[in-house]
Design an enzyme around this catalytic site. Sequence first.
Site, mmCIF file in Angstrom:
data_model
loop_
_atom_site.group_PDB
_atom_site.id
_atom_site.type_symbol
_atom_site.label_atom_id
_atom_site.label_comp_id
_atom_site.label_asym_id
_atom_site.label_seq_id
_atom_site.Cartn_x
_atom_site.Cartn_y
_atom_site.Cartn_z
ATOM 1 C CD GLU A 157 -0.980 11.227 9.618
ATOM 2 O OE1 GLU A 157 -0.915 10.029 9.935
ATOM 3 O OE2 GLU A 157 -0.967 11.624 8.429
ATOM 4 C CD GLU A 262 0.302 15.358 4.406
ATOM 5 O OE1 GLU A 262 -0.383 14.360 4.107
ATOM 6 O OE2 GLU A 262 1.128 15.358 5.326
HETATM 7 O O1 G3I Z 1 9.068 1.921 -2.342
HETATM 8 C C1 G3I Z 1 8.298 0.709 -2.208
HETATM 9 C C2 G3I Z 1 8.531 -0.191 -3.384
HETATM 10 O O2 G3I Z 1 9.878 -0.595 -3.393
HETATM 11 C C3 G3I Z 1 7.584 -1.392 -3.271
HETATM 12 O O3 G3I Z 1 7.723 -2.182 -4.410
HETATM 13 C C4 G3I Z 1 6.148 -0.918 -3.164
HETATM 14 C C5 G3I Z 1 5.184 -2.112 -2.991
HETATM 15 O O4 G3I Z 1 4.146 -1.819 -2.094
HETATM 16 O O5 G3I Z 1 6.027 -0.075 -2.041
HETATM 17 C C6 G3I Z 1 6.820 1.075 -2.138
HETATM 18 O O6 G3I Z 1 6.657 1.871 -1.002
HETATM 19 C C7 G3I Z 1 5.423 2.549 -0.893
HETATM 20 C C8 G3I Z 1 5.719 4.041 -0.806
HETATM 21 O O7 G3I Z 1 4.541 4.738 -0.555
HETATM 22 C C9 G3I Z 1 6.349 4.592 -2.083
HETATM 23 O O8 G3I Z 1 5.463 4.467 -3.130
HETATM 24 C C10 G3I Z 1 4.743 2.078 0.389
HETATM 25 O O9 G3I Z 1 4.347 0.738 0.227
HETATM 26 C C11 G3I Z 1 3.537 2.926 0.658
HETATM 27 O O10 G3I Z 1 3.009 2.595 1.934
HETATM 28 C C12 G3I Z 1 3.956 4.376 0.681
HETATM 29 O O11 G3I Z 1 2.790 5.170 0.869
HETATM 30 C C13 G3I Z 1 3.019 6.504 1.282
HETATM 31 C C14 G3I Z 1 2.294 6.729 2.599
HETATM 32 O O12 G3I Z 1 2.365 8.088 2.986
HETATM 33 C C15 G3I Z 1 2.902 5.915 3.724
HETATM 34 O O13 G3I Z 1 4.151 6.382 4.057
HETATM 35 C C16 G3I Z 1 2.493 7.438 0.218
HETATM 36 O O14 G3I Z 1 3.308 7.331 -0.965
HETATM 37 C C17 G3I Z 1 2.528 8.879 0.728
HETATM 38 O O15 G3I Z 1 1.903 9.728 -0.202
HETATM 39 C C18 G3I Z 1 1.782 8.963 2.059
HETATM 40 O O16 G3I Z 1 1.882 10.279 2.561
HETATM 41 C C19 G3I Z 1 1.167 10.531 3.780
HETATM 42 C C20 G3I Z 1 1.920 11.599 4.538
HETATM 43 O O17 G3I Z 1 3.254 11.214 4.728
HETATM 44 C C21 G3I Z 1 1.255 11.890 5.886
HETATM 45 N N1 G3I Z 1 -0.145 12.218 5.711
HETATM 46 C C22 G3I Z 1 -0.912 11.283 4.926
HETATM 47 C C23 G3I Z 1 -0.258 11.069 3.555
HETATM 48 C C24 G3I Z 1 -1.100 10.176 2.688
HETATM 49 O O18 G3I Z 1 -1.200 8.905 3.266
#
Ligand code: G3I
Length: 368
Positions: A157, A262
Site C-alpha cells: 500500500e 485479498e
Molecule cells: O488482537 C487484538 C485483540 O487482542 C483485541 O482485543 C482486539 C480489539 O480491537 O483487537 C485485536 O486486533 C485486531 C486484529 O485485526 C486481529 O483481529 C486489530 O484491532 C485490528 O486492527 C486488526 O485488523 C486487521 C487489519 O488488517 C489491520 O492490521 C484485519 O484483521 C486484517 O484483515 C486487515 O488486513 C489488511 C491487510 O493486512 C492489508 N490490506 C488490507 C487488509 C484489510 O484491511
Amino acid sequence: MNKYIRFILPLTIAATACHSEQPVATMKEHFKNDFLIGAAVPVDHVNGLDPRADSIVTMHFNAIVAENCMKSEKINPAEGVYFWDDADAFVDYGERNGMAVIGHTLIWHSQLAPWFACDSAGNYVSAYVLRERMRNYIHTMVSRYKGRIKGWDVVNEAILDDGSYRQSPFYDILGEEFIPLAFEYAHEADPDAELYINDFSMSCPGKRDRYVKIVNDLRDRGLRIDGIGMQAHIGMDYPKIDEFEKSIVAFGNTGVQVMITEWDITVLPTVFTGANVGDIVQLDEKYNPYPEGLPEEVSRAWNERAAQWIDLFKRHSDVISRVSLWGTYDGMSWRNDWPMTGRTDYPLPFDRDYRLKPAFANELLSKN
Ligand code: G3I
C-alpha cells in the site's frame, strides 16, 4: 432451469462436501491448471480454535497468507523484541499441509510498530537509522523462514489512487528509495524467495501506471521482483470490472506474475472514513442493513458478481498465478468490523455455517 434453482442444487451438494470428508471437487483441485487458490488465515485457525475453518482451509486451499501475525506491530512491538509464536505456528501449519506459504507484510505504514521510524522523543529517525532498521527487520524476518516461505509481500500500500506516493514514515524519511531498498534487503536475506509488491484499488489508472513504472524501475536496477499483488477488496458496484481487467493486462505485460491477493466482496453500504485501516467508527444500525441474514435478491446479486470475477480471473490465468481470498467464511471477515465495528457482512465464499456459496459451488461443478 432458472438461476435460482441452478444455485440451490449445487449448493446442497457442495454443502455436503464441506461437512464431510467425501472426495468431491475442491477448489484447489478445480483451479489446479489455472492458479494457486489461497486464503488469509488468522492464528485461531492455525491453533485449532476454529476447527471447521481449519477443515475448509486444508480441504480447499493450497496457499495461505498470514492475516495479521507477521505485521511489525504484532511481531516486533518494541526494538529488539520479537514475538515469534504465532508466525512460527502459521508457517508450520502451511508446511504440514503442503501449502504455498506467503509472508505478509514487511514494509507497511499501517500497523507499523510505533518504535520503527521514531526516536525515544517520538521524532522521526534519520534516513541512515531508518535504512538500518529496515535492513535489520527484513533480514530478521526473512532469514528466520528462509526456504519455507514461497514469497513475501515486501511493500504494501505505498501508492495513492492518483499514482502519487503515500505519505508514510518510510516515504517521508527515505523518499521513493524505500521501495528498492526493501526489495534489496529481502533478496539478500533469502535469494530464493519470491518478492511481491501489493496494493488495493489497483483498477485506478494512476495506480496502474505507477506500479508498471515501479516494476520496470526495480528491474532496470537489477533488483528481484516476482509479482504484483492486486488486493481486490471490492463491493457490489465498484470497481468496474473492465478497469480492473485493464490493470491485470498492464501488470501481466510487465512480465511479472499477477496475483489477486485479498479478494472479498462486501454487500454493505460504504461508510466514508478515509483509507486508513486504523480509522474505525462505532456501529450505526442504518449502515448495517442485513444483521439477520441476506435477502434472497441480494444473495443472488452477490453470487452473480462473484461468478463474473471468477470468470475474469480464469480468463487471465495465463498471467494470474494465485487468487487468494481474504479469509474463508463470512463470520471471520475483517469486513464485519471495518470501517464500522459490529456489522454483519457476507463477503467470502463460505457462509456463517461454513457452507460454500452458490457461485463457488457452481464453479466446482462446472467443467474447467
Ligand atoms: O488482537 C487484538 C485483540 O487482542 C483485541 O482485543 C482486539 C480489539 O480491537 O483487537 C485485536 O486486533 C485486531 C486484529 O485485526 C486481529 O483481529 C486489530 O484491532 C485490528 O486492527 C486488526 O485488523 C486487521 C487489519 O488488517 C489491520 O492490521 C484485519 O484483521 C486484517 O484483515 C486487515 O488486513 C489488511 C491487510 O493486512 C492489508 N490490506 C488490507 C487488509 C484489510 O484491511
